[in-house]
Motif scaffolding. Structure first.
Motif, short mmCIF file in Angstrom:
data_model
loop_
_atom_site.label_atom_id
_atom_site.label_comp_id
_atom_site.label_asym_id
_atom_site.label_seq_id
_atom_site.Cartn_x
_atom_site.Cartn_y
_atom_site.Cartn_z
N VAL A 288 3.72 23.52 30.88
CA VAL A 288 4.10 24.16 29.32
C VAL A 288 4.83 22.98 28.81
CG1 VAL A 288 5.56 25.76 28.52
CG2 VAL A 288 4.09 26.51 30.45
N HIS A 289 5.61 22.42 29.37
CA HIS A 289 6.48 21.55 28.91
C HIS A 289 5.68 20.38 28.25
CE1 HIS A 289 10.60 22.22 30.75
NE2 HIS A 289 10.34 23.33 30.07
N ARG A 290 4.58 19.67 29.09
CA ARG A 290 3.83 18.77 28.45
C ARG A 290 2.84 19.12 27.42
NH1 ARG A 290 1.95 15.08 33.51
NH2 ARG A 290 4.14 14.81 34.61
N ILE A 291 2.36 20.33 27.31
CA ILE A 291 1.52 20.78 26.39
C ILE A 291 2.47 20.93 25.23
CG2 ILE A 291 0.30 22.68 25.41
CD1 ILE A 291 -0.74 22.83 28.14
N GLY A 292 3.73 21.42 25.20
CA GLY A 292 4.93 21.54 24.12
C GLY A 292 5.16 20.21 23.62
N ILE A 293 5.44 19.31 24.62
CA ILE A 293 5.59 17.94 23.97
C ILE A 293 4.56 17.42 23.02
CG2 ILE A 293 6.06 15.48 24.68
CD1 ILE A 293 7.40 16.82 26.95
N LEU A 294 3.21 17.58 23.47
CA LEU A 294 2.12 17.09 22.56
C LEU A 294 2.05 18.03 21.31
CD1 LEU A 294 -0.29 15.51 22.13
CD2 LEU A 294 -1.70 17.32 23.44
N ASP A 295 2.23 19.40 21.36
CA ASP A 295 2.13 20.19 20.05
C ASP A 295 3.45 19.56 19.15
OD1 ASP A 295 0.07 21.50 21.00
OD2 ASP A 295 1.10 22.99 21.87
N ILE A 296 4.45 19.27 19.62
CA ILE A 296 5.77 19.04 18.64
C ILE A 296 5.23 17.69 18.02
CG2 ILE A 296 7.93 18.09 18.58
CD1 ILE A 296 8.72 20.42 20.69
N ARG A 297 4.93 16.64 18.87
CA ARG A 297 4.46 15.18 18.26
C ARG A 297 3.21 15.38 17.01
NH1 ARG A 297 1.92 12.10 23.11
NH2 ARG A 297 1.90 10.28 21.23
N ILE A 298 2.43 16.28 17.46
CA ILE A 298 1.33 16.39 16.34
C ILE A 298 1.38 17.45 15.45
CG2 ILE A 298 -0.38 15.22 18.13
CD1 ILE A 298 -1.46 17.85 18.56
N LEU A 299 2.52 18.28 15.44
CA LEU A 299 2.82 19.52 14.67
C LEU A 299 1.54 20.55 14.48
CD1 LEU A 299 4.91 20.57 12.67
CD2 LEU A 299 3.80 19.74 10.78
N ASN A 300 1.21 21.02 15.78
CA ASN A 300 0.12 21.83 16.04
C ASN A 300 0.40 23.23 15.31
OD1 ASN A 300 -2.27 23.26 16.94
ND2 ASN A 300 -1.73 22.65 19.15
N THR A 301 -0.49 23.28 14.46
CA THR A 301 -0.13 24.58 13.41
C THR A 301 -0.97 25.76 14.19
OG1 THR A 301 -2.17 24.07 12.03
CG2 THR A 301 -0.02 23.21 11.52
N ASP A 302 -1.64 25.61 15.39
CA ASP A 302 -2.67 26.44 15.78
C ASP A 302 -2.60 26.62 17.46
OD1 ASP A 302 -4.14 28.75 15.41
OD2 ASP A 302 -5.83 27.54 15.62
N ARG A 303 -1.26 26.55 18.07
CA ARG A 303 -1.41 26.66 19.48
C ARG A 303 -1.18 28.02 19.76
NH1 ARG A 303 -3.65 24.20 22.31
NH2 ARG A 303 -2.60 22.34 22.43
N HIS A 304 -2.17 28.87 20.03
CA HIS A 304 -2.23 30.26 20.32
C HIS A 304 -2.98 30.20 21.80
CE1 HIS A 304 -6.59 30.28 19.72
NE2 HIS A 304 -6.64 30.11 18.57
N ALA A 305 -2.71 31.50 22.26
CA ALA A 305 -2.97 31.75 23.77
C ALA A 305 -4.43 31.51 24.02
CB ALA A 305 -2.68 32.97 24.34
N GLY A 306 -5.33 31.59 23.13
CA GLY A 306 -6.67 31.36 23.13
C GLY A 306 -7.17 29.99 23.26
N ASN A 307 -6.40 28.90 22.77
CA ASN A 307 -7.03 27.53 23.09
C ASN A 307 -5.84 27.02 24.24
OD1 ASN A 307 -4.35 26.84 21.50
ND2 ASN A 307 -5.68 27.04 19.70
N LEU A 308 -5.47 27.77 25.23
CA LEU A 308 -4.89 27.30 26.42
C LEU A 308 -5.71 27.89 27.63
CD1 LEU A 308 -1.11 27.55 25.79
CD2 LEU A 308 -2.27 25.34 26.12
N LEU A 309 -6.64 27.10 28.17
CA LEU A 309 -7.38 27.28 28.93
C LEU A 309 -6.83 27.40 30.57
CD1 LEU A 309 -10.74 25.47 28.32
CD2 LEU A 309 -9.87 27.73 27.36
N VAL A 310 -7.02 28.52 31.49
CA VAL A 310 -6.32 28.25 32.76
C VAL A 310 -7.51 28.27 33.74
CG1 VAL A 310 -4.86 29.98 34.09
CG2 VAL A 310 -4.93 30.02 31.61
N ARG A 311 -7.27 27.51 34.75
CA ARG A 311 -7.97 27.51 35.79
C ARG A 311 -6.96 27.34 36.97
NH1 ARG A 311 -11.60 22.16 36.10
NH2 ARG A 311 -9.53 20.73 36.02
#
Length: 628
Positions: A288-311
């Motif tokens: 979660v932290h690593r994805i959040g760090i990337l999202d903040i850097r790139i100002l992700n305007t669409d990080r919703h649950a559907g584009n976080l795949l789970v394996r």
């Protein structure tokens, strides 16, 4: 709408041409020219070629007039000289008049020599990054599969055109999204048409046809596979599966022809579900932290649950142990101005846990200048406005992490709120507004005459009515002053801040009663009182309205055919957001000065946020997973 027909695209192997490795003869470059209706032509440029010869070739190939058109390369309008265009670069041909129509046909080439010159293989990668090694192998596998009759499969869900390309065993190995099939693009297969490539798109700060290179940018910025972004590249790809609309009504031609497209090409990752179908409590904190760090850097305007795949991952004994998160769909990152981000993880408990030492070290070593130079090299079409957003958000992340803020606090400072039906600037935007005000005051004291005006291609690049809001003002003082042409603009050049009056006055009174600290010549929290908006709770926000906006439909995954979600992004339900802070309208000197002032103002803003977090009961955080 007919398109360029290419003879026997499979006659050339992916590795057949040395051009794929950038080994062009001296003075020759390979470029891919795309019209605003989606037609693509690959051509080799000789040393003596210029913009006029390129337009002439396009006129012969597509049988369309090119006199009243412009050849663009990212921010640049190519008047004649093509020396700035590098090998494997995509160019865009746009018409100059303002009222465009997507019904203009794109006709087939009339000259056989044009067809012969475009000796494209079925898939060509645009760029030569070392990070494309995995993508090159996937391309080889796909080309072999196509030759033996294994065709791609269209993805029927979602707003844009997307296709699963398969290997010779029939397994999906890549998802391809053509730039001219995005929402609102001319060849969108699902009826969402009406705009030309290069015009404002689903989000006003992301142009139609430009989500593809943003997908690649997110992958390239994910150093050491830190956030687990799948390998992604920009490609020119030829196949009959792609959609071509016959005019503005979106009618499909009866006969399928080979069509070349510019598209994002991302490795398909087999997975079990997405984040909306699984309890978030089992998600690893580090992921979660690593994805959040990337999202903040790139100002992700669409990080919703559907584009976080789970394996699901199994231990050595084959038993289920933990899960792996794979972030996808980064086409709405790096907007051209500060936007309201959407961080699904902001309400997850993992986001409130402090960063680990390894994560802090990773953040500390981030270099936004190096990142910008890398993106200019690998994605030369990227706009400077996007790179400025990257620089600003990276600085903000580094300073916030060093101050001791957690991921949730940083995300909250970047997110806007709705009060009384009005969208308000985020804490980050308020800091930017104050920095711009300080620059404006300095320019008033030291006026400099600057000649020339910037010409903008589309009305995304300018705002008619602008004004600035001084954090030292009360709301009444602000509303009584005339608009000043500096700082920020909105959809109509106005936004209401009167809703802030009560909270601002309460906090100013509280600050006068308490002790005030001076921070080495920079404003104290009291002096930047408007930043105290940061501490406003959601108690006055209508949960009914907010849930209607965010929960009317669930978000949608790019891999919808293989997930059970099938929901749409919250951003697709929201009205066009306002642009409070623009970064691209500053010259280099102003930009450097702005960053200096911005960094000076961050410390009191962080201190205020920390005091709010410690002194208030934890705010209820909203996300698409909440139920009301």
């Amino acid at each position: 709408m007919a398109v360029a027909v290419f003879k026997s695209p499979l006659s050339g192997e992916y590795h057949r041409s040395k051009r794929m490795e950038g080994k062009q003869p001296a003075g020759r470059r390979r470029v891919f020219v795309q019209t605003e209706t989606g037609c693509v032509l690959g051509m080799d440029l000789d040393r003596g070629d210029n913009a006029h010869t390129v337009k002439r070739r396009l006129q012969l190939a597509f049988n369309v007039p090119t006199e009243e058109s412009s050849l663009t390369f990212g921010d640049m309008v190519l008047k004649n000289d093509l020396s700035a265009v590098r090998n494997d670069s995509p160019l865009l041909l746009t018409r100059n008049f303002l009222h465009r129509s997507s019904s203009t046909p794109c006709l087939s080439p009339t000259g056989k020599d044009i067809q012969q010159r475009d000796q494209s293989g079925p898939i060509e990668i645009l760029g030569h990054s070392n990070q494309f090694a995995r993508t090159k192998q996937l391309v080889k596998d796909i080309v072999k599969a196509i030759k033996i009759g294994v065709d791609p499969i269209p993805v029927h869900s979602g707003l844009g055109g997307a296709y699963y390309f398969r290997n010779s065993r029939g397994e999906s190995v890549a998802i391809v999204k053509p730039t001219d099939e995005e929402p609102f693009a001319p060849n969108n297969p699902k009826g969402f048409v009406g705009k030309a490539l290069g015009q404002p798109g689903l989000k006003r700060t992301v142009r139609v046809g430009e989500t593809g290179f943003r997908e690649v940018a997110a992958y390239l910025l994910d150093y050491d596979h830190f956030a687990n972004v799948p390998p992604t590249a920009l490609v020119k790809i030829t196949h009959s599966i792609f959609n071509v609309n016959d005019g503005v009504n979106g009618n499909k031609p009866h006969q399928k022809e080979q069509v070349s497209k510019i598209a994002s090409f991302q490795q398909f990752i087999p997975h079990d579900f997405d984040a909306s179908d699984h309890g978030t409590s089992s998600f690893p904190v580090a992921a979660v932290h690593r994805i959040g760090i990337l999202d903040i850097r790139i100002l992700n305007t669409d990080r919703h649950a559907g584009n976080l795949l789970v394996r699901k991952l199994n231990d050595s004994a084959g038993r289920f142990a933990q899960v792996e998160l794979i972030p996808i769909d980064h086409g709405l990152c790096l907007p051209e101005s500060l936007e309201d981000p959407y961080f699904e993880w902001i309400h997850w408990p993992q986001a409130s846990i402090p960063f680990s030492e390894d994560e802090l070290e990773y953040i500390k070593n981030l270099d936004s200048i190096r990142d910008s130079e890398m993106l200019r090299m690998e994605l030369p079409m990227i706009r400077e406005a996007c790179l400025r957003v990257l620089v600003l958000c990276t600085i903000f992340l580094k300073e916030a992490a060093a101050f001791g803020l957690c991921l949730a606090e940083i995300g909250e400072m970047m997110s806007r709120e709705f009060r009384g039906g009005e969208e308000e600037p985020s804490e980050l935007e308020f800091v930017c507004l104050e920095a711009r005000r300080l620059i404006a005051e300095r320019e008033v004291l030291s006026p400099k005459a600057e000649g020339g005006e910037e010409v903008f291609q589309f009305d995304m690049d300018c705002e008619e009515d602008r004004f600035y809001f001084t954090p030292k003002m009360g709301a009444d003082a602000f509303m009584n002053r005339g608009p000043l042409h500096f700082g920020i603009g909105g959809a109509n050049g106005r936004f209401q801040l009167s809703k802030l009056e009560e909270s601002i006055e309460e906090e100013e009174e509280s600050e006068r009663e308490g002790e005030q600290e001076d921070f080495a010549g920079i404003p104290t929290p009291a002096e930047v009182s408007t930043i105290s908006k940061l501490s406003m709770s959601l108690k006055d926000t209508s949960l009914g309205e907010k849930s209607q906006k965010y929960l009317e439909a669930k978000p949608e995954s790019s891999y919808l055919a293989n997930t059970s979600s099938g929901h749409r992004s919250a951003n697709e339900q929201l009205p066009t957001s306002m642009s409070f802070v623009k970064l691209a309208d500053m010259n280099e000197e102003e930009w450097v000065l702005f960053l200096e002032k911005f960094q000076e103002l961050l410390y009191p803003a962080f201190a205020k946020r920390k005091s709010v977090t410690l002194g208030q009961r934890q705010r209820q955080r909203l996300g698409t997973s909440c139920q009301f």
